[in-house]
Scaffold this motif. Sequence first.
Motif, PDB file in Angstrom:
ATOM      1  N   THR A 119      63.070  45.752  53.309  1.00 21.93           N
ATOM      2  CA  THR A 119      63.269  44.424  53.903  1.00 21.93           C
ATOM      3  C   THR A 119      62.347  43.372  53.307  1.00 21.93           C
ATOM      4  O   THR A 119      62.754  42.237  53.043  1.00 21.93           O
ATOM      5  CB  THR A 119      63.030  44.511  55.426  1.00 21.93           C
ATOM      6  OG1 THR A 119      63.861  45.539  55.961  1.00 21.93           O
ATOM      7  CG2 THR A 119      63.347  43.200  56.101  1.00 21.93           C
ATOM      8  N   PHE A 120      61.073  43.735  53.116  1.00 20.19           N
ATOM      9  CA  PHE A 120      60.087  42.800  52.574  1.00 20.19           C
ATOM     10  C   PHE A 120      60.538  42.261  51.219  1.00 20.19           C
ATOM     11  O   PHE A 120      60.505  41.050  50.958  1.00 20.19           O
ATOM     12  CB  PHE A 120      58.738  43.521  52.458  1.00 20.19           C
ATOM     13  CG  PHE A 120      57.676  42.767  51.722  1.00 20.19           C
ATOM     14  CD1 PHE A 120      57.235  41.534  52.167  1.00 20.19           C
ATOM     15  CD2 PHE A 120      57.083  43.303  50.585  1.00 20.19           C
ATOM     16  CE1 PHE A 120      56.238  40.837  51.494  1.00 20.19           C
ATOM     17  CE2 PHE A 120      56.085  42.628  49.904  1.00 20.19           C
ATOM     18  CZ  PHE A 120      55.657  41.392  50.360  1.00 20.19           C
ATOM     19  N   ARG A 125      65.266  35.429  58.473  1.00 20.19           N
ATOM     20  CA  ARG A 125      65.594  36.447  59.483  1.00 20.19           C
ATOM     21  C   ARG A 125      64.922  37.782  59.142  1.00 20.19           C
ATOM     22  O   ARG A 125      64.425  38.490  60.023  1.00 20.19           O
ATOM     23  CB  ARG A 125      67.111  36.629  59.576  1.00 20.19           C
ATOM     24  CG  ARG A 125      67.849  35.414  60.146  1.00 20.19           C
ATOM     25  CD  ARG A 125      69.335  35.698  60.352  1.00 20.19           C
ATOM     26  NE  ARG A 125      70.027  34.505  60.793  1.00 20.19           N
ATOM     27  CZ  ARG A 125      70.680  33.664  59.994  1.00 20.19           C
ATOM     28  NH1 ARG A 125      70.753  33.918  58.682  1.00 20.19           N
ATOM     29  NH2 ARG A 125      71.267  32.600  60.477  1.00 20.19           N
ATOM     30  N   LEU A 126      64.893  38.129  57.862  1.00 24.26           N
ATOM     31  CA  LEU A 126      64.240  39.372  57.449  1.00 24.26           C
ATOM     32  C   LEU A 126      62.728  39.287  57.632  1.00 24.26           C
ATOM     33  O   LEU A 126      62.078  40.278  57.997  1.00 24.26           O
ATOM     34  CB  LEU A 126      64.581  39.686  55.988  1.00 24.26           C
ATOM     35  CG  LEU A 126      66.041  40.047  55.717  1.00 24.26           C
ATOM     36  CD1 LEU A 126      66.299  40.127  54.220  1.00 24.26           C
ATOM     37  CD2 LEU A 126      66.407  41.367  56.386  1.00 24.26           C
ATOM     38  N   ASP A 127      62.151  38.110  57.399  1.00 25.76           N
ATOM     39  CA  ASP A 127      60.710  37.924  57.615  1.00 25.76           C
ATOM     40  C   ASP A 127      60.344  38.157  59.073  1.00 25.76           C
ATOM     41  O   ASP A 127      59.322  38.771  59.390  1.00 25.76           O
ATOM     42  CB  ASP A 127      60.276  36.506  57.226  1.00 25.76           C
ATOM     43  CG  ASP A 127      60.357  36.256  55.741  1.00 25.76           C
ATOM     44  OD1 ASP A 127      60.136  37.207  54.972  1.00 25.76           O
ATOM     45  OD2 ASP A 127      60.648  35.118  55.351  1.00 25.76           O
ATOM     46  N   ARG A 178      57.485  33.646  56.275  1.00 24.66           N
ATOM     47  CA  ARG A 178      58.086  32.678  57.184  1.00 24.66           C
ATOM     48  C   ARG A 178      57.702  31.249  56.798  1.00 24.66           C
ATOM     49  O   ARG A 178      58.541  30.344  56.817  1.00 24.66           O
ATOM     50  CB  ARG A 178      57.626  32.970  58.615  1.00 24.66           C
ATOM     51  CG  ARG A 178      58.348  32.145  59.662  1.00 24.66           C
ATOM     52  CD  ARG A 178      57.812  32.401  61.064  1.00 24.66           C
ATOM     53  NE  ARG A 178      57.933  33.789  61.478  1.00 24.66           N
ATOM     54  CZ  ARG A 178      57.679  34.207  62.717  1.00 24.66           C
ATOM     55  NH1 ARG A 178      57.278  33.342  63.638  1.00 24.66           N
ATOM     56  NH2 ARG A 178      57.811  35.473  63.035  1.00 24.66           N
ATOM     57  N   ALA A 179      56.442  31.047  56.420  1.00 17.76           N
ATOM     58  CA  ALA A 179      55.998  29.708  56.032  1.00 17.76           C
ATOM     59  C   ALA A 179      56.770  29.206  54.810  1.00 17.76           C
ATOM     60  O   ALA A 179      57.251  28.070  54.774  1.00 17.76           O
ATOM     61  CB  ALA A 179      54.499  29.720  55.746  1.00 17.76           C
ATOM     62  N   GLY A 233      60.798  26.914  67.233  1.00 16.77           N
ATOM     63  CA  GLY A 233      60.752  26.515  65.832  1.00 16.77           C
ATOM     64  C   GLY A 233      61.656  27.368  64.965  1.00 16.77           C
ATOM     65  O   GLY A 233      62.348  26.868  64.067  1.00 16.77           O
ATOM     66  N   LEU A 234      61.672  28.672  65.227  1.00 21.20           N
ATOM     67  CA  LEU A 234      62.547  29.567  64.467  1.00 21.20           C
ATOM     68  C   LEU A 234      64.012  29.244  64.711  1.00 21.20           C
ATOM     69  O   LEU A 234      64.819  29.203  63.772  1.00 21.20           O
ATOM     70  CB  LEU A 234      62.270  31.021  64.856  1.00 21.20           C
ATOM     71  CG  LEU A 234      61.085  31.690  64.175  1.00 21.20           C
ATOM     72  CD1 LEU A 234      60.826  33.058  64.792  1.00 21.20           C
ATOM     73  CD2 LEU A 234      61.333  31.823  62.673  1.00 21.20           C
ATOM     74  N   ARG A 235      64.356  29.021  65.973  1.00 18.62           N
ATOM     75  CA  ARG A 235      65.760  28.693  66.283  1.00 18.62           C
ATOM     76  C   ARG A 235      66.171  27.394  65.600  1.00 18.62           C
ATOM     77  O   ARG A 235      67.282  27.272  65.087  1.00 18.62           O
ATOM     78  CB  ARG A 235      65.950  28.608  67.803  1.00 18.62           C
ATOM     79  CG  ARG A 235      66.067  29.959  68.487  1.00 18.62           C
ATOM     80  CD  ARG A 235      66.556  29.817  69.914  1.00 18.62           C
ATOM     81  NE  ARG A 235      65.552  29.239  70.772  1.00 18.62           N
ATOM     82  CZ  ARG A 235      64.719  29.942  71.534  1.00 18.62           C
ATOM     83  NH1 ARG A 235      64.785  31.247  71.534  1.00 18.62           N
ATOM     84  NH2 ARG A 235      63.834  29.338  72.300  1.00 18.62           N
TER      85      ARG A 235
END
Length: 752
Positions: free
Chosen positions: A547-548, A579-581, A590-591, A667-669
């Motif tokens: 995933t990473f 989404r994978l992060d 994510r950043a 924030g993610l949404r």
Amino acid sequence: MLSSAPVSAESTSYVGRAQEGAAIRRLLGQARLVTLAGPGGVGKTRLAARVMRDSVRAFEHGAVFVELAPVRDGALVANLVADRLGLQDRSDASATRIVIEHLRHQTRLLVLDNCEHVIDACAGFVAEILAECPRVVVLATSRQSLAVAGERLVPVQPLPTADAVRLFLDRAAAIWPDAVDGEAARQELTELCRRLDGLPLAIELAAARIRSLSPAQILDRLSGRLTLLTTGPRLAPPRQQTLRATIDWSYELCTPSERTVWKRASVFAGSFDLDAAVQVCGGGDIAPGKVLDLIDGLLDKSVLIRHDEQGTARYRLLEVLREYGHEHLTSDGEQDEIARLHRDWYGRLVTLADEEWLSRHLYWIERLTREHANLRAALDWSLARRQEAGVALAMASRPFEYWLLRGLSSEERRWLDRALAAAAPDHPARPFALCVAALHALWQGDHENLGRLLDEVEQLAAAGTDEELTARILHIRAFAAMMAGGPESVDLAAEACAIFRAHGLVRAELHPLFIHGVSIAYRDRDLATARRLLSRMNAVATEHGATFYQAMSLFGLAVVEVEFGETDAAAEAAAEALRLDVLAGDLHGRAYRIDTLAWIATRRGEHSRAATLFGIAATVWDRIGTSPDFAVAIPHRRHLKRTRQELGDARFDEAFTAGRLLPDEDGLRYALDERAPEPEPAHGEPANPLSPRETEIAELVAEGLTNRDISTKLVISPRTAETHVQHIMTKLGFHSRAQIAVWSVSRHTELI
């Protein structure tokens, strides 16, 4: 909001301490540092956990409980706090500085439990927090004061007899409901609790015997010992002698095999699982198949505490019982033997994690996170013995992605630096360890030490014919060149990929593939080759369930598409990478992904959304202690500048601030363009995405009140009122207070 208390403090009912709790809560409103002081077993941890639970609403940014007992090295206190705050360390700043920058403008309660064994480090850390974070309050527990200016010391006294009896009855009822029946039994129980000086731990240990003994029998067996051990000249205070006597009695009531498991379990830092217990506590006259039964016996006697994590039972000793067990382990001459078994078990664990990393890294991130305190203890023991430093060198190097994903680059570098200094110059683990240290130096922008590390590893490479080591050096050089915008990154990465591929080193090739794909797009504007390389990386990572690296390949595709290709393809790749992060818990990724989504919004002309996304990303950059200027400075600055120009300073700052202030999940949404789930309307009421407080503020906005008016009416700061208004606009997708007013009025009309 972080407000979790330790399982050991909250897993059973709470008895007594109501007045003490109320007094401590009042003190937290008056002082910045409150220390609960008292001997082991008096109930400091449980009291602190209860106070935190009852006080958390008074702190806008919540509370966090940090258990320090598993840490042996005071230098790691700030790292542990940063980890509990969810911060990741991707800069060369100290962990203390990262924590301070995160807490500087927060109103938060920080609870530090069991400070006494790292008292100097705790005192220095707390002093810096109090000096630079004016709205942070610290609640500490310790067997001695921290001696920091402004400290309010609260001695934690044993329970009054009535509360002590209630505690015994509560714990005994869980084991044998009718154990204390009749007036005579209650009188004996009262005398027992008096003899135990009201010490909660002593009472709980005694109550654990209720299945096999009546209160009168427990009292009879304790009375002689307590009298003996609390008379005559003693260095320890009587209450500590009483606790010691109670633990001595519990120890002697254990079977010889249970005592052996107790003292051997004292080598664990924090909690441990059954597999670890079998390897470390078994052996000699303890057959591996008997360890579970012996653990069950220690649980029954309240020596061990059990809690479940991710469906796995884990066990721990209270700190005072761990210290007691360790005394016996040392006096019996078994300390080094059992510590070596402990180190060997965790050495095998990280070796297995490294072997399975590509396909099972999500599992291993969770597993190693649970075992992190034990990894630290194993490394520390190894590095205290020069002949074991080579083992520490190998352990600290693999799997290096774990330390990166957990945001623990500085900590891994610290272990590696110590191991490299102590291990033999020709140790076979040295070249790889140097490469790992160099990669972390790159991720943290430490170019001075990067050069030193590369010089040493290149000298080792020159002395042999190790093609894999040559490829690793090429990889590091390519990464450094890409960070600096150097065109040579393309050829260096291509050569590294070729060697890794020839040797079948799939995992080692993935990051160089990323460098090659992104660099060739920037250097040669060769979008077709970039797509081919990054798509190949994605296919290999997907095949192995990595995933990473999947997220990394998609991020690379998003970057080259937004810069040179198709915006829609960039958006799809960046969103999937994000989404994978989230799945992997990778804040660093994510950043980057949210920042890239901001670039995409700018390209699409969605400038208000872009500014909000830049604000959301800024919060994540702060949490990992770095900035986009570190690796993606050119596209970041270009898109940021265009967004500000299109919106103007006022509108940009408004949208940016709204994004910066959004809670993580919101924030993610927003970044993924997903709506928050709305509660089912009750009795025909229209769904309301706002919290009760936000709804109240929206109504005040509709009445025409300014932020200052709202702050006065609700007794909050103007800044807090402004923050709430920004959250309301972001949640509702509005850009003005007038829109809030219309929404509020129309909602009331619908309710009527």
